[in-house]
Design a protein around this motif. Structure first.
Motif, PDB file in Angstrom:
ATOM      1  N   ILE A   1     -15.822 -27.964  40.536  1.00 29.56           N
ATOM      2  CA  ILE A   1     -15.664 -29.389  40.827  1.00 29.56           C
ATOM      3  C   ILE A   1     -14.424 -29.887  40.109  1.00 29.56           C
ATOM      4  N   SER A   2     -13.451 -30.342  40.874  1.00 23.50           N
ATOM      5  CA  SER A   2     -12.208 -30.836  40.294  1.00 23.50           C
ATOM      6  C   SER A   2     -12.416 -32.205  39.655  1.00 23.50           C
TER       7      SER A   2
ATOM      8  N   ALA B   1     -18.476 -38.674  38.534  1.00 17.24           N
ATOM      9  CA  ALA B   1     -18.907 -39.086  39.875  1.00 17.24           C
ATOM     10  C   ALA B   1     -18.883 -37.907  40.847  1.00 17.24           C
ATOM     11  N   ARG B   2     -17.921 -37.027  40.682  1.00 18.17           N
ATOM     12  CA  ARG B   2     -17.829 -35.863  41.564  1.00 18.17           C
ATOM     13  C   ARG B   2     -18.925 -34.849  41.251  1.00 18.17           C
TER      14      ARG B   2
ATOM     15  N   CYS C   1     -19.143 -15.539  43.746  1.00 14.46           N
ATOM     16  CA  CYS C   1     -18.984 -16.287  44.991  1.00 14.46           C
ATOM     17  C   CYS C   1     -18.783 -17.752  44.605  1.00 14.46           C
ATOM     18  N   ILE C   2     -17.609 -18.286  44.904  1.00 13.82           N
ATOM     19  CA  ILE C   2     -17.254 -19.634  44.471  1.00 13.82           C
ATOM     20  C   ILE C   2     -17.380 -20.620  45.626  1.00 13.82           C
ATOM     21  N   ILE C   3     -18.068 -21.727  45.350  1.00 12.95           N
ATOM     22  CA  ILE C   3     -18.050 -22.888  46.233  1.00 12.95           C
ATOM     23  C   ILE C   3     -17.212 -23.945  45.533  1.00 12.95           C
ATOM     24  N   THR C   4     -16.211 -24.481  46.203  1.00 13.62           N
ATOM     25  CA  THR C   4     -15.363 -25.494  45.576  1.00 13.62           C
ATOM     26  C   THR C   4     -15.339 -26.781  46.391  1.00 13.62           C
ATOM     27  N   ASP C   5     -15.184 -27.890  45.695  1.00 13.90           N
ATOM     28  CA  ASP C   5     -14.883 -29.136  46.389  1.00 13.90           C
ATOM     29  C   ASP C   5     -13.507 -28.991  47.026  1.00 13.90           C
ATOM     30  N   TYR C   6     -13.244 -29.777  48.062  1.00 15.47           N
ATOM     31  CA  TYR C   6     -11.954 -29.664  48.752  1.00 15.47           C
ATOM     32  C   TYR C   6     -10.844 -30.319  47.947  1.00 15.47           C
TER      33      TYR C   6
ATOM     34  N   PHE D   1      -3.335 -28.961  44.552  1.00 16.96           N
ATOM     35  CA  PHE D   1      -2.671 -27.810  43.939  1.00 16.96           C
ATOM     36  C   PHE D   1      -2.994 -27.695  42.446  1.00 16.96           C
ATOM     37  N   SER D   2      -4.239 -27.981  42.096  1.00 24.36           N
ATOM     38  CA  SER D   2      -4.645 -27.946  40.689  1.00 24.36           C
ATOM     39  C   SER D   2      -5.968 -27.202  40.509  1.00 24.36           C
TER      40      SER D   2
END
Length: 368
Positions: free
Chosen positions: A263-264, A205-206, A288-293, A273-274
């Motif tokens: 994407i976590s 889903a994420r 260049c990293i884009i991450t979900d919060y 913290f993972s």
């Protein structure tokens, strides 16, 4: 005792294959760093899930690999061999005979031999036992000398301690500088945004929100998704699915796109913290990293300077629309400097070493 070199028996999913095995690079990084510090590791892994047919590496010179048949008889034979070690590790998610191993490794515990449970998916384990009060692992937690986790910070530590853990410490994943580093870009990975991750129930889903949704909303941009299991997933025409990406292609996969997306999994984002191993691998390649919060990002990287943070798919699309190649390069270089300074597996191995020596010293005092 402080400088004692340990003989470690490690039961895990696989050291030599990352096929349906996201923990492989974590194991490799930690174990290689332990070897470089003088410790000896024997890694016991089952012949299961076609991992041996999809190896990323041959048997390494920094660990002894024992591949055993997926039978009870073979498991008990390996346990008998492990009785010669100074420390026995049972990792979560071996894939076959997990309950048996979790129970039987505790029979190897002595005053001179530590037995440790190393949870490489603590959020999932904790969710499982909280939802099933008859889970056999619940009664075993307090018997381990120590619980180590792949991440999770204070929420995971407190959750394990509430279940009776003697000690719980996160050993975060990190960069293995021997395998992940900047390389020349490769045309086959050219795109605006790339994502690498296997298709798992608590990730899907994420992925839809943070990757497939912005891809569909920005048809002028090119996207690449790698990992196992996405073949029948509906995607917009500007997304290319490239299947399983072998470890030796990770550097080019990370170096070539303008940006890469982390994407976590849902449970890991919830506990915080993972950071995924791939965050450090990408940083180690200067991506260049884009991450979900997720809570705790700023414990590892400075948002806006060393990593870009998106709250949802709309944020991802907005970041991509404003991101220039020059900005992407500067953010990637800043992440590279940070990961070398604070987040290599040598840093993690040093932390683990001090933790183990403290535990051994504590036992020695108790026996005196």
């Amino acid at each position: 005792m402080k400088n004692r070199k340990l003989n470690i028996a490690f039961f895990g999913s696989s050291l030599v294959s990352a096929y349906w095995n996201g923990a492989a690079t974590y194991y490799r990084g930690i174990i290689r760093a332990l070897h470089e510090r003088g410790h000896q590791v024997t890694f016991y892994e089952p012949d299961a899930y076609e991992r041996q047919q999809n190896r990323d590496i041959p048997d390494p010179d920094w660990a002894k690999v024992v591949v055993y048949d997926a039978t009870e008889e073979a498991v008990y034979k390996c346990l008998q061999q492990a009785a010669e070690a100074d420390m026995v590790v049972k990792a979560s998610g071996v894939g076959v005979f997990d309950e048996l191993l979790e129970r039987e490794v505790l029979n190897l515990k002595t005053d001179d031999r530590l037995v440790v449970f190393w949870d490489v998916d603590a959020p999932a384990t904790l969710d499982r036992v909280h939802n099933n009060l008859t889970d056999p692992f619940l009664t075993l937690i307090s018997q381990y000398d120590m619980i180590l986790t792949y991440g999770g910070g204070d929420p995971v530590v407190k959750a394990y301690e509430a279940l009776g853990a003697q000690k719980c410490v996160p050993i975060y994943n990190a960069l293995d500088t021997a395998t992940h580093f900047p390389v020349a870009p490769e045309a086959r990975f050219t795109c605006d945004l790339a994502f690498l991750g296997n298709r798992l129930p608590d990730r899907e889903a994420r992925v839809e929100e943070f990757f497939l949704k912005p891809a569909a909303a920005t048809p002028d941009k090119k996207y690449i998704i790698g990992g196992s299991g996405w073949g029948d997933k509906p995607m917009s025409e500007n997304v290319t699915y490239i299947g399983h990406v072998y470890t030796n292609d990770h550097n080019a996969f990370n170096c070539t796109p303008k940006a890469v997306l982390n994407i976590s999994r849902e449970s890991m984002a919830r506990y915080g913290f993972s950071p995924a191993t791939r965050v450090f691998e990408a940083a180690g390649a200067g991506a260049c990293i884009i991450t979900d919060y997720w809570e705790g990002i700023d414990f590892f990287f400075t948002p806006g300077e060393e990593i870009l943070v998106a709250q949802d798919g709309n944020d991802v699309a907005s970041i991509l629309s404003d991101l220039t190649a020059r900005q992407a390069k500067a953010i990637g270089e800043a992440a590279y400097r940070k990961v070398l300074a604070a987040h290599t597996y040598n840093h993690r191995a040093e932390q683990l070493e001090q933790l183990l020596y403290a535990k051994v010293k504590q036992q020695d005092v108790a026996l005196a």
